[in-house]
Write an enzyme that holds these catalytic residues in place. Sequence first.
Site, mmCIF file in Angstrom:
data_model
loop_
_atom_site.group_PDB
_atom_site.id
_atom_site.type_symbol
_atom_site.label_atom_id
_atom_site.label_comp_id
_atom_site.label_asym_id
_atom_site.label_seq_id
_atom_site.Cartn_x
_atom_site.Cartn_y
_atom_site.Cartn_z
ATOM 1 N N SER A 112 -18.281 31.950 -33.978
ATOM 2 C CA SER A 112 -19.636 32.506 -35.021
ATOM 3 C C SER A 112 -19.534 33.294 -36.400
ATOM 4 O O SER A 112 -19.818 33.011 -37.338
ATOM 5 C CB SER A 112 -20.928 32.663 -35.011
ATOM 6 N N LYS B 104 -22.999 40.065 -37.192
ATOM 7 C CA LYS B 104 -22.759 38.752 -38.113
ATOM 8 C C LYS B 104 -22.053 38.972 -39.442
ATOM 9 O O LYS B 104 -22.277 40.859 -39.421
ATOM 10 C CB LYS B 104 -24.470 38.005 -38.348
#
Length: 727
Positions: free
Chosen positions: A123, A223
Amino acid sequence: MCSVGFCAQNQPRFPPLHWRDCTGLDEKNRWSGRDDLSLDCVLRKIPRFSNIMKSSTESKSGKDGTVSEAQAAFDALTIPQQRAAVFRLQGGRETVEAFAVAFILALLFRAFIAEAFVIPTGSMAPALMGAHKDVFCDQCGQQFPIGASLENRTPALEKAVVGGICPNCRHVNPLDLANDPDHQTFSGDRILVSKFAYTLKEPKRWDVIVFKVPVNPKQNYIKRLVGLPGETISIRYGDVYASQNADEASAGIGEIQRKSPEKLMAMSHLVYDSEHQAQALIEAGYPSRLQPWTPGGDSVPKDSWSVDQSTEGLTATVQAAEGQTQWLRYYHHFPNQEQWDAAIAGQSLAEVDPHSGRLVTDFYAYDAYLNVDSDRVYDQKPSPVNVSRMKRLLGQSRSDGVFRMDYKSGGDLSQFRGTVNFGGSFHGADGVHWVGDLIVSKSIETSADAERLTFEIVEAGVRHLCEIDLKTGEVKLTLDDGDVRAFDGDGNLHPVATTSVRAGQQHDFRFSNADNELTLWIDDEVVAFQSPTTFDFDSIVPVAENQPRYDGPGNPLDAAPVAIGVTGGSATLNHLVIHRDKYYIAVDSRDYDMLDYDMGALRRFVGAGSQTEEIVRDIQLLMGEPTIWSDFPGWQNRRTVSFRMEEDQFFPMGDNSPESLDARCWAGNKTRLGNYASPDKDAYKFADVSYVPRDLLVGKALLVFWPHPWKSPLPFWPNVDRMQRIK
């Protein structure tokens, strides 16, 4: 000379040594409040006494002068034996204490200072990589990673990654799983996370953060931090905007959020690298992406730039007359599969239009992992069963498996007869969204009589120009859409800067148009301009008209979005690299299939019965047809989504936008899937929110301290190039 006996008889006599004199225990055995240094403990550690000691030996000396059995046994030892017994006990205790202290310090360090994590998924690729394969293109030699996390979704291997697509030449690379150890799946990056970073200072936008994911607080996510407390975050056309909640009267979606030059490069994606040329395309006569061009001309000029290609790279040279500007343009095109097959078979591709161009898109080579059902590769699938402890310590989690006899390892993927899947989303084979924000790096040497260098990046038909006067070193920036447009600031038509660049020198230049800001680097140093180089793009191109433009071969605009001009004298271009900026997809639900477009509106345009896969394929084909860009309604049907952050709420997104489960779309997943099975009523307290509360922040990612090692030329060959600070 005295005898040994004589000397011993004349030595001074000392009173008997009491065992407490060696241990430091007082009569009541109170030393440090511990009784583990009692005489029993001392003697039981001496083999010659351990068998004769009774269970109840530690009776204190009585008032009648009698001594305990322990004292009597101790008195029977010579003084060296007594001291050795005590030192042995004390040394053992100190060793145990040292290990205990080290263990406690390690736990404290891990809990409060820093901790190591392994990245499981892609991700955050390509900045941080999960389970993946590292590939060197078998045609142009470009190195690139492809994701392989789907291989780890089940204990036994159900899907096998068998190939990837080069981001540079777009050749499909089959993997040699049976014979090349470096085509095996590597584990994710091992990173170090500072848990103390946000104790003394606030998190900053674009930090890479680790946090407990609200939909499952037992699981850590990593993230990039995009939205901060007290603001509303909006995503439009790939960019991030923010407005302060306190300013309720403000119109629109706020201001675009710009990245620093360092962050911009760390988050960029490769589009083209001239150092990596495919021999098969050169021999087939496939036209170079860099082509001479004349404004208004409909063919390739003969008296302009000369481009020379070889497997060593590309070199372009030019001789311009005094006052004359010669242009070299980048046309974004690459062979399709049929053309690749023809080139490899030795056929000619010289008939391909050298001035054909397509849009730069949000293509992710990492997501273009070609995969098949594992039983098409293995007779006996790799399994976690019967893997030795030593192999697990060395990072191997599965057995090697047994390959099928008909599997041609490293052979053409047509052997799988149409069962190959391109990634895990619609972005596998090619990108779906147009990207206009580009970063261009080049190495240029000029002659002493050269007059001017001009760099150009086109977005939505607007020319973003950087002109360098080689006589004075002055740099001037311009926004040109037919008229000269102003940058931020009063009357700021041409931001200028002074540099040391002069004719007759070689320099490395980098010029970017990203986040509505122009930036220039010279020899890796950012150039400081005397006025702002930022601008309001919406005032130049209204939102409803923000789309790629094409005015024919004489003015290709977004079909050839990068150009270099040399005025007067000669110049040599030795190296050119193009990157694109990050493109964040505007979704607020997984139901949108990670696409910006309003698919309902597109179905009404192409036909109500059209499937999403068919529409996406049509969009990808349209990207290569400049003449019909103006007819595509999808440009006006791209979504804008917004998320409001209150106090102590943070909004993170993954760098790999098409395959990142992040704050855009994790809200409601637990409700929809019915995964609220927990006795703790607060376990999923934040499962339906689009933010991370401050209490769930773990820390800031600092560095990749151990990426995967290479398996050749030697096992566990260090991958030094990937050991780096996380930006």
